[in-house]
Motif scaffolding. Structure first.
Motif, PDB file in Angstrom:
ATOM      1  N   GLU A 159      -8.278  14.690 -13.603  1.00  0.00           N
ATOM      2  CA  GLU A 159      -7.642  13.544 -13.425  1.00  0.00           C
ATOM      3  C   GLU A 159      -6.192  14.052 -13.035  1.00  0.00           C
ATOM      4  N   GLU A 203      -0.793   9.507 -19.170  1.00  0.00           N
ATOM      5  CA  GLU A 203      -1.068   8.456 -18.573  1.00  0.00           C
ATOM      6  C   GLU A 203      -0.401   7.692 -18.287  1.00  0.00           C
ATOM      7  N   GLU A 241      -1.659  10.897 -23.411  1.00  0.00           N
ATOM      8  CA  GLU A 241      -1.157   9.923 -23.590  1.00  0.00           C
ATOM      9  C   GLU A 241       0.112   9.695 -22.297  1.00  0.00           C
ATOM     10  N   TRP A 262       1.802   8.328 -14.790  1.00  0.00           N
ATOM     11  CA  TRP A 262       0.449   8.482 -13.769  1.00  0.00           C
ATOM     12  C   TRP A 262       0.770   6.435 -13.357  1.00  0.00           C
TER      13      TRP A 262
END
Length: 264
Positions: free
Chosen positions: A191, A66, A63, A69
């Motif tokens: 990712e 993300e 989390e 990013w």
């Protein structure tokens, strides 16, 4: 006629010996029970508590990556440029050799992550797995946190060569517990801040030596079982874990090939 009978006299010494034996047996029983409880608590700690804590920590790290990013990309959009080691773009020449108009593609230049830094997310749909990837394969600072570790010296996601990873099969989040369920064609996604790389499972090596370094070479091929692996350069991913379960005697290996790259 008078009949005489002998009565055995029990001395204090006999009673003391019997008392000592009873106490010793009782003490030994208590010791065994205590040891059993401690062993049970140790098993509970290893199989339940470490998994619970490592999984929670790994989920929080995913989390956090993300969020980071998303924030970085928002700043890129506002500032019109890459920040914090993000992807730069380089012109791709047209087929006629001219540069105008030039298409843009992400640069393959990557800033190496720091030791134990989580910098990517590994997703395997078949295993319902979504876990951070960190630099290095140290237990305390990477694997025991429930992360998957990147073998230093191997390539990074999307690069030509071998992007090689390791993860626990049991305890500490056990991200690779169900690795044997993978089948050829299953998707493995990695990712990063700049792109999502999709690999397809291609080969599975059920068991090899823990010292089989060939499986993480740029062109991966087992040195113990030469029939498993590759002969030509490519864009590979390697997943390794211990086997059988609850041991570290051997290694299981899954190889995949890069099939697509999607810029973020």
């Amino acid at each position: 006629m008078r009949t005489s009978s002998r009565v055995r006299v029990v001395g204090h010494g006999d009673r003391r010996r019997r008392t000592r034996r009873r106490r010793a047996l009782w003490g030994g029983g208590e010791l065994l029970v205590t040891v059993g409880v401690l062993l049970m608590l140790l098993v509970v700690h290893q199989l339940w508590w470490t998994n619970r804590e490592a999984r929670r920590g790994a989920e929080r790290k995913v989390e956090a990556l993300e969020r980071q990013w998303g924030s970085d990309r928002a700043r890129d959009d506002i500032g019109g440029g890459a920040v914090n080691g993000g992807p730069s773009t380089v012109p791709t020449p047209e087929a006629d050799g001219s540069d105008a108009p030039a298409r843009q593609r992400p640069s393959t230049r990557v800033t190496p992550p720091r030791r134990s830094q989580a910098y990517a997310v590994l997703t395997i749909a078949r295993l319902h797995l979504r876990v951070p990837v960190a630099e290095g394969v140290g237990k305390a600072d990477v694997l025991d946190k429930g992360y998957v570790g990147h073998y230093p010296g191997t390539q990074q996601p999307g690069q030509a060569g071998n992007f090689a990873l390791a993860g626990h099969r049991n305890t500490h989040g056990e991200p690779f517990r169900y690795l044997p369920r993978l089948r050829p064609g299953d998707d493995i996604e990695v990712e990063t801040r700049s792109a999502t790389y999709t690999y397809d499972v291609d080969q599975v090596l059920p068991r090899t030596s823990a010292t089989d370094s060939g499986v993480v070479r740029p062109v991966p091929r087992s040195l113990v079982r030469p029939g498993h692996g590759y002969d030509a350069p490519g864009h590979y991913i390697t997943l390794t874990t211990c086997t059988p379960e609850f041991t570290s005697r051997y290694r299981m290996v899954v190889w995949g090939k890069l099939v697509s790259t999607r810029s973020r």
